[in-house]
Design an enzyme around this catalytic site. Structure first.
Site, PDB file in Angstrom:
ATOM      1  N   ASN A 165       0.870  -1.180   0.000  1.00 22.00           N
ATOM      2  CA  ASN A 165       0.000   0.000   0.000  1.00 22.00           C
ATOM      3  C   ASN A 165       0.906   1.228   0.000  1.00 22.00           C
ATOM      4  O   ASN A 165       1.482   1.577   1.025  1.00 22.00           O
ATOM      5  CB  ASN A 165      -0.893  -0.016   1.250  1.00 22.00           C
ATOM      6  N   TRP A 166       1.019   1.832  -1.177  1.00 21.00           N
ATOM      7  CA  TRP A 166       1.943   2.977  -1.282  1.00 21.00           C
ATOM      8  C   TRP A 166       1.342   4.268  -0.727  1.00 21.00           C
ATOM      9  O   TRP A 166       2.033   5.284  -0.662  1.00 21.00           O
ATOM     10  CB  TRP A 166       2.335   3.190  -2.748  1.00 21.00           C
ATOM     11  N   LYS A 167       0.073   4.251  -0.401  1.00 21.66           N
ATOM     12  CA  LYS A 167      -0.611   5.462   0.106  1.00 21.66           C
ATOM     13  C   LYS A 167      -0.387   6.618  -0.889  1.00 21.66           C
ATOM     14  O   LYS A 167      -0.313   6.378  -2.085  1.00 21.66           O
ATOM     15  CB  LYS A 167      -0.118   5.808   1.514  1.00 21.66           C
ATOM     16  N   HIS A 213      -9.513   1.187   4.997  1.00 17.10           N
ATOM     17  CA  HIS A 213      -8.225   1.449   5.651  1.00 17.10           C
ATOM     18  C   HIS A 213      -8.440   2.468   6.777  1.00 17.10           C
ATOM     19  O   HIS A 213      -9.232   3.403   6.627  1.00 17.10           O
ATOM     20  CB  HIS A 213      -7.216   1.974   4.625  1.00 17.10           C
ATOM     21  N   GLU A 254      -6.809   4.922   7.741  1.00 11.76           N
ATOM     22  CA  GLU A 254      -6.584   6.331   7.356  1.00 11.76           C
ATOM     23  C   GLU A 254      -7.809   6.897   6.643  1.00 11.76           C
ATOM     24  O   GLU A 254      -8.134   8.074   6.789  1.00 11.76           O
ATOM     25  CB  GLU A 254      -5.318   6.446   6.491  1.00 11.76           C
ATOM     26  N   GLU A 279      -5.319  -4.643  10.813  1.00  9.53           N
ATOM     27  CA  GLU A 279      -4.321  -3.585  10.991  1.00  9.53           C
ATOM     28  C   GLU A 279      -4.616  -2.794  12.268  1.00  9.53           C
ATOM     29  O   GLU A 279      -5.438  -1.863  12.241  1.00  9.53           O
ATOM     30  CB  GLU A 279      -4.351  -2.632   9.799  1.00  9.53           C
ATOM     31  N   GLY A 289       2.504   2.498  10.710  1.00 13.64           N
ATOM     32  CA  GLY A 289       3.465   3.586  10.509  1.00 13.64           C
ATOM     33  C   GLY A 289       4.138   4.061  11.785  1.00 13.64           C
ATOM     34  O   GLY A 289       4.772   5.118  11.791  1.00 13.64           O
ATOM     35  N   SER A 321       3.496  -1.772  10.514  1.00 14.99           N
ATOM     36  CA  SER A 321       4.954  -1.750  10.691  1.00 14.99           C
ATOM     37  C   SER A 321       5.631  -3.079  10.353  1.00 14.99           C
ATOM     38  O   SER A 321       6.614  -3.464  10.995  1.00 14.99           O
ATOM     39  CB  SER A 321       5.304  -1.311  12.121  1.00 14.99           C
ATOM     40  N   GLY A 331       2.876  -0.949   4.301  1.00 13.85           N
ATOM     41  CA  GLY A 331       2.956   0.448   3.885  1.00 13.85           C
ATOM     42  C   GLY A 331       4.410   0.846   3.650  1.00 13.85           C
ATOM     43  O   GLY A 331       4.985   0.616   2.584  1.00 13.85           O
ATOM     44  N   GLY A 332       5.032   1.417   4.674  1.00 12.00           N
ATOM     45  CA  GLY A 332       6.383   1.981   4.562  1.00 12.00           C
ATOM     46  C   GLY A 332       7.406   1.059   3.908  1.00 12.00           C
ATOM     47  O   GLY A 332       8.175   1.504   3.045  1.00 12.00           O
TER      48      GLY A 332
HETATM   49  C1  PEP Z   1      -0.738   0.353   6.040  1.00 10.80           C
HETATM   50  O1  PEP Z   1      -0.887   1.543   5.838  1.00 10.80           O
HETATM   51  O2  PEP Z   1      -1.577  -0.427   5.590  1.00 10.80           O
HETATM   52  C2  PEP Z   1       0.409  -0.079   6.814  1.00 10.80           C
HETATM   53  C3  PEP Z   1       0.369  -1.264   7.337  1.00 10.80           C
HETATM   54  O3  PEP Z   1       1.457   0.824   6.946  1.00 10.80           O
HETATM   55  P1  PEP Z   1       2.886   0.507   7.630  1.00 10.80           P
HETATM   56  O4  PEP Z   1       3.367  -0.812   7.074  1.00 10.80           O
HETATM   57  O5  PEP Z   1       3.741   1.645   7.206  1.00 10.80           O
HETATM   58  O6  PEP Z   1       2.657   0.443   9.089  1.00 10.80           O
END
Ligand code: PEP
Length: 262
Positions: free
Chosen positions: A9-11, A98, A100, A170, A176, A216, A237-238
């Site tokens: 997930n590049w957001k 999600h 966010e 999640e 994050g 994370s 994500g990251g």
């Molecule tokens: C996400 O946004 O779905 C996520 C899991 O981000 P991160 O891996 O950066 O915590």
């Protein structure tokens, strides 16, 4: 057996140029390892990423996903994108709910439900995100929150095969933040999600639905996460923003699952 699935997930990251560079580098070094992969770039990069993926020899295992959709096909919804439009870009999977989007864009279980119905009407596959806040966990409400998200989000939705949906657990406090949930916390929640799906659908369907963990996840912690019985993959994500990180995360995670299952 549930095939592991790792999604990026590049957001709101990467221009078209940066997205293409990522995919070219990623594909150059990618070696299939018995996992499904989904890449969810921002909407502006869907077309270029989709073309590179569909032209690659790995097109059967690396799919294009999107991070959001509107539930209507068209109309006066300024700034929104419909599934009919996304389908034209060869999108296969859609992230829904999600945290966010729930936090910043007023996504509710009811809008999640509308989106899911629309996704099924277009024969696409959702990645349904659920998760509790730190406050909800600390007040002992994790299972109630997750149960409500599943029951309301999936209200009046028929699922007849494990292929119909992917659930991503999640915990909001882990996204994050670098604060990954412990293996014990993750397994307890994933097992609870599977039990809830068994009540909503059936034991056999619940046994085939893939449940990802997200929050994370990195190359350094994916191994112990993927070794858990009810974890079938990760939403990342990251650590999905650099090809090398994402590739090593896939290699380590899928190998760990393969070893556990053999
Ligand atoms: C996400 O946004 O779905 C996520 C899991 O981000 P991160 O891996 O950066 O915590």
């Amino acid at each position: 057996m549930r095939k592991p699935i790792i999604a990026a997930n590049w957001k709101m990251n990467k221009t078209i140029k940066e997205s293409k560079l990522f995919v070219q580098n990623f594909l150059f070094d990618y070696a299939p390892i018995g996992c499904d992969i989904v890449i969810c770039p921002p909407v502006t990069s869907l077309s270029s990423v989709g073309s590179l993926l569909s032209d690659s020899k790995h097109s059967s295992s690396i799919k294009l996903g999107t991070q959001n959709c509107h539930w209507e096909e068209n109309g006066a919804y300024t700034g929104e994108v419909s599934l009919t439009m996304l389908k034209e870009l060869a999108v296969n999977s859609v992230i829904v709910g999600h945290s966010e989007r729930r936090e910043y864009f007023a996504e509710t279980n009811q809008t999640v439900n509308k989106k899911l119905k629309s996704i099924y009407s277009q024969n696409l596959r959702p990645i349904l995100c659920i998760g509790e806040s730190l406050e909800q966990r600390e007040s002992g409400n994790t299972f109630t929150v997750l149960s409500t998200q599943l029951n309301e989000g999936l209200d009046d939705i028929s699922i007849t095969s494990g292929e119909d949906i992917i659930i991503a657990y999640e915990p909001i406090w882990a996204i994050g933040t670098g604060n990954v949930a412990t293996p014990k916390q993750i397994q307890a929640v994933h097992s609870f999600i599977r039990e809830t799906l068994a009540i909503l659908y059936s034991q056999s369907i619940a046994g085939t639905i893939r449940i990802q963990y997200g929050g994370s996840v990195k190359p350094a912690n994916i191994e112990s996460i993927m070794q858990l019985k009810d974890v079938d993959g990760a939403l990342v994500g990251g650590a999905s923003l650099e090809p090398d990180d994402f590739l090593s995360l896939i290699q380590i995670g899928c190998k760990a699952k393969e070893q556990i299952l053999s």
